[in-house]
Enzyme design. Structure first.
Site, PDB file in Angstrom:
ATOM      1  N   GLY A  46       0.834  -1.192   0.000  1.00 32.78           N
ATOM      2  CA  GLY A  46       0.000   0.000   0.000  1.00 32.78           C
ATOM      3  C   GLY A  46       0.869   1.242   0.000  1.00 32.78           C
ATOM      4  O   GLY A  46       2.023   1.203   0.430  1.00 32.78           O
ATOM      5  N   GLN A  51       3.015  10.112   1.141  1.00 31.35           N
ATOM      6  CA  GLN A  51       4.308   9.415   1.287  1.00 31.35           C
ATOM      7  C   GLN A  51       5.254   9.741   0.138  1.00 31.35           C
ATOM      8  O   GLN A  51       6.462   9.535   0.263  1.00 31.35           O
ATOM      9  CB  GLN A  51       4.102   7.895   1.335  1.00 31.35           C
ATOM     10  CG  GLN A  51       3.391   7.412   2.598  1.00 31.35           C
ATOM     11  CD  GLN A  51       3.277   5.903   2.583  1.00 31.35           C
ATOM     12  OE1 GLN A  51       2.325   5.367   2.041  1.00 31.35           O
ATOM     13  NE2 GLN A  51       4.241   5.226   3.165  1.00 31.35           N
ATOM     14  N   CYS A  94       5.512  -0.041   7.244  1.00 31.75           N
ATOM     15  CA  CYS A  94       5.193   1.112   6.397  1.00 31.75           C
ATOM     16  C   CYS A  94       6.450   1.489   5.633  1.00 31.75           C
ATOM     17  O   CYS A  94       7.535   1.500   6.215  1.00 31.75           O
ATOM     18  CB  CYS A  94       4.737   2.272   7.275  1.00 31.75           C
ATOM     19  SG  CYS A  94       4.305   3.759   6.364  1.00 31.75           S
ATOM     20  N   LEU A  95       6.292   1.815   4.347  1.00 26.10           N
ATOM     21  CA  LEU A  95       7.458   2.208   3.550  1.00 26.10           C
ATOM     22  C   LEU A  95       8.081   3.499   4.079  1.00 26.10           C
ATOM     23  O   LEU A  95       9.253   3.765   3.822  1.00 26.10           O
ATOM     24  CB  LEU A  95       7.068   2.365   2.069  1.00 26.10           C
ATOM     25  CG  LEU A  95       6.613   1.068   1.384  1.00 26.10           C
ATOM     26  CD1 LEU A  95       6.121   1.347  -0.030  1.00 26.10           C
ATOM     27  CD2 LEU A  95       7.746   0.040   1.356  1.00 26.10           C
ATOM     28  N   HIS A 136      -4.893   1.728   7.103  1.00 29.41           N
ATOM     29  CA  HIS A 136      -3.534   2.246   7.291  1.00 29.41           C
ATOM     30  C   HIS A 136      -3.267   3.374   6.277  1.00 29.41           C
ATOM     31  O   HIS A 136      -2.747   4.434   6.639  1.00 29.41           O
ATOM     32  CB  HIS A 136      -2.543   1.080   7.117  1.00 29.41           C
ATOM     33  CG  HIS A 136      -1.102   1.455   7.092  1.00 29.41           C
ATOM     34  ND1 HIS A 136      -0.184   0.955   7.993  1.00 29.41           N
ATOM     35  CD2 HIS A 136      -0.386   2.260   6.260  1.00 29.41           C
ATOM     36  CE1 HIS A 136       1.019   1.444   7.722  1.00 29.41           C
ATOM     37  NE2 HIS A 136       0.921   2.242   6.671  1.00 29.41           N
ATOM     38  N   GLU A 137      -3.659   3.151   5.010  1.00 28.24           N
ATOM     39  CA  GLU A 137      -3.397   4.157   3.967  1.00 28.24           C
ATOM     40  C   GLU A 137      -4.272   5.390   4.156  1.00 28.24           C
ATOM     41  O   GLU A 137      -3.808   6.518   3.949  1.00 28.24           O
ATOM     42  CB  GLU A 137      -3.596   3.558   2.569  1.00 28.24           C
ATOM     43  CG  GLU A 137      -2.715   2.347   2.229  1.00 28.24           C
ATOM     44  CD  GLU A 137      -1.251   2.534   2.565  1.00 28.24           C
ATOM     45  OE1 GLU A 137      -0.740   3.665   2.485  1.00 28.24           O
ATOM     46  OE2 GLU A 137      -0.596   1.542   2.926  1.00 28.24           O
ATOM     47  N   HIS A 140      -2.813   7.775   6.577  1.00 32.99           N
ATOM     48  CA  HIS A 140      -1.762   8.636   6.020  1.00 32.99           C
ATOM     49  C   HIS A 140      -2.346   9.954   5.510  1.00 32.99           C
ATOM     50  O   HIS A 140      -1.698  10.999   5.596  1.00 32.99           O
ATOM     51  CB  HIS A 140      -1.071   7.944   4.836  1.00 32.99           C
ATOM     52  CG  HIS A 140       0.049   7.026   5.216  1.00 32.99           C
ATOM     53  ND1 HIS A 140       1.192   7.453   5.849  1.00 32.99           N
ATOM     54  CD2 HIS A 140       0.226   5.691   5.010  1.00 32.99           C
ATOM     55  CE1 HIS A 140       2.014   6.416   6.027  1.00 32.99           C
ATOM     56  NE2 HIS A 140       1.447   5.334   5.535  1.00 32.99           N
TER      57      HIS A 140
HETATM   58 NI    NI Z   1       2.266   3.385   5.502  1.00 34.22          NI
END
Ligand code: NI
Length: 176
Positions: A46, A51, A94-95, A136-137, A140
């Site tokens: 995701g 991000q 998470c990236l 989660h996304e 963000h």
């Molecule tokens: Ni994330």
């Protein structure tokens, strides 16, 4: 398509609230495609626009198994309409929080309304990994990272480590 650089915490841009898109036009479609390419290359399951430094309410997810065909979802202006009473605990990463993982409790099922890449209004019902990933996304887009949903003790430990790595990387990049 293009690979976009992914911001890592701590970064003030990851704490901002993103703005809705007016419509899914060619520009937003290109952003969705670039985000999917960036997510697959990372690799991740995701990615949210903030991000990659774009404060727009756009997310992409694909939680398909390694050996299954890809199942990409691209969602603009995602809005949670309903969540289940029962929760699920998943280990999240998470990236933007590389190399760190923690258990996060979230509603087990969600229903989300969004605009798809053709600017059509759609609804998605999700459970399991997809439900976790979509929540989660969407977090963000409101400047919330998964580490904001764990204990302050663990969050601060992770942030301290990330900051240390950033300082080290900056030092290495600086001319002697
Ligand atoms: Ni994330």
């Amino acid at each position: 398509m293009a690979l976009l650089p992914i911001l890592t915490a701590p970064d003030p841009r990851l704490k901002k609230k993103s703005k809705p898109v007016e419509q899914v036009d060619a520009g937003v479609r290109r952003l969705m495609d670039d985000m999917l390419e960036t997510m697959y290359a990372a690799p991740g399951i995701g990615l949210a626009a903030p991000q990659v430094g774009v404060l727009k309410r756009v997310i992409v997810v694909d939680v398909s198994e390694k050996d299954s065909p890809p199942a990409p979802h691209a969602l603009a202006n995602p809005e949670i309409l309903w969540v289940s009473d029962h929760d699920n605990t998943h280990e999240e990463g998470c990236l933007s929080v590389p190399e760190h993982y923690a258990d996060v409790v979230r509603p087990a099922e969600v229903r989300v309304r969004y605009l798809d890449r053709d600017n059509e209004i759609r609804e998605l019902e999700a459970d399991g990994m997809l439900a976790t990933c979509v929540q989660h996304e969407i977090d963000h887009l409101d400047g919330i990272l998964f580490i904001d949903r764990i204990s302050a003790l663990k969050r601060n430990m992770i942030l301290r480590k990330l900051l240390k790595e950033k300082k080290l990387a900056a030092k290495e990049a600086a001319p002697a």
